[in-house]
Design a protein around this motif. Structure first.
Motif, PDB file in Angstrom:
ATOM      1  N   LEU A  89       0.828  -1.207   0.000  1.00 23.57           N
ATOM      2  CA  LEU A  89       0.000   0.000   0.000  1.00 23.57           C
ATOM      3  C   LEU A  89       0.862   1.257   0.000  1.00 23.57           C
ATOM      4  N   ASN A  93       1.162   1.712  -4.085  1.00 28.96           N
ATOM      5  CA  ASN A  93      -0.003   2.563  -4.303  1.00 28.96           C
ATOM      6  C   ASN A  93       0.283   4.036  -4.026  1.00 28.96           C
ATOM      7  N   SER A 135      -8.194   1.412  -1.236  1.00 25.73           N
ATOM      8  CA  SER A 135      -7.682   0.047  -1.050  1.00 25.73           C
ATOM      9  C   SER A 135      -8.361  -0.716   0.071  1.00 25.73           C
TER      10      SER A 135
END
Length: 158
Positions: A89, A93, A135
């Motif tokens: 993450l 991301n 997410s």
């Protein structure tokens, strides 16, 4: 932002004495949560009837079963999985998006934090919030901390 407070209430309802002061309770529950996530469930103190581990199993049986399954082969597996999710993450991301949108913006990661230059903190925080909501469905609470001159002097001297 209320996870520990939720656990405090649940543990106290089950008769666990966490102390009198809210900071003391929060610190104890933080340690208990780390034990629940990262310790071996087969240790003797986790098997005692009124242990945090056993209370957690009674209060949150579905989550406890997921933890048990993930730690079945090796109790360290849950920690590894959580670390991989966090790094995915944060690095792929969040930092990936920042690198695409602002390729010359200096960013450095320290565990679950991103360090950047003054004036860019709101942008980085916005990207973190949006990417985490996308997410995992909800973004945690964030805080912005500024490095002080003393910290910078220590870093420069090293």
């Amino acid at each position: 932002g209320t996870f520990y407070e939720y656990l405090i209430t649940a543990f106290e309802k089950e008769g666990l004495n966490l102390g009198n002061k809210s900071e003391e309770k929060r610190n104890k529950v933080k340690k208990m949560a780390l034990t629940l996530l990262f310790d071996d469930d087969n240790k003797f103190y986790n098997k005692q009837q009124n242990s945090a581990s056993q209370i957690f199993k009674r209060v949150f049986p579905s989550i406890a079963n997921v933890f048990l399954y993930l730690k079945k082969e090796n109790y360290k597996d849950l920690a590894i999985i959580l670390q991989r999710i966090e790094s995915y993450l944060l690095l792929k991301n969040i930092c990936g998006r920042i690198s695409k949108e602002r390729p010359f913006l200096p960013i450095f990661t320290i565990h679950d934090s991103i360090v950047t230059t003054v004036g860019n903190e709101n942008y980085v925080q916005t990207v973190m919030k949006e990417e985490l909501e996308k997410s995992i469905g909800k973004a945690p609470q964030f805080s912005v901390e500024y490095w002080q001159n003393q910290v910078m002097e220590i870093a420069e001297a090293a």
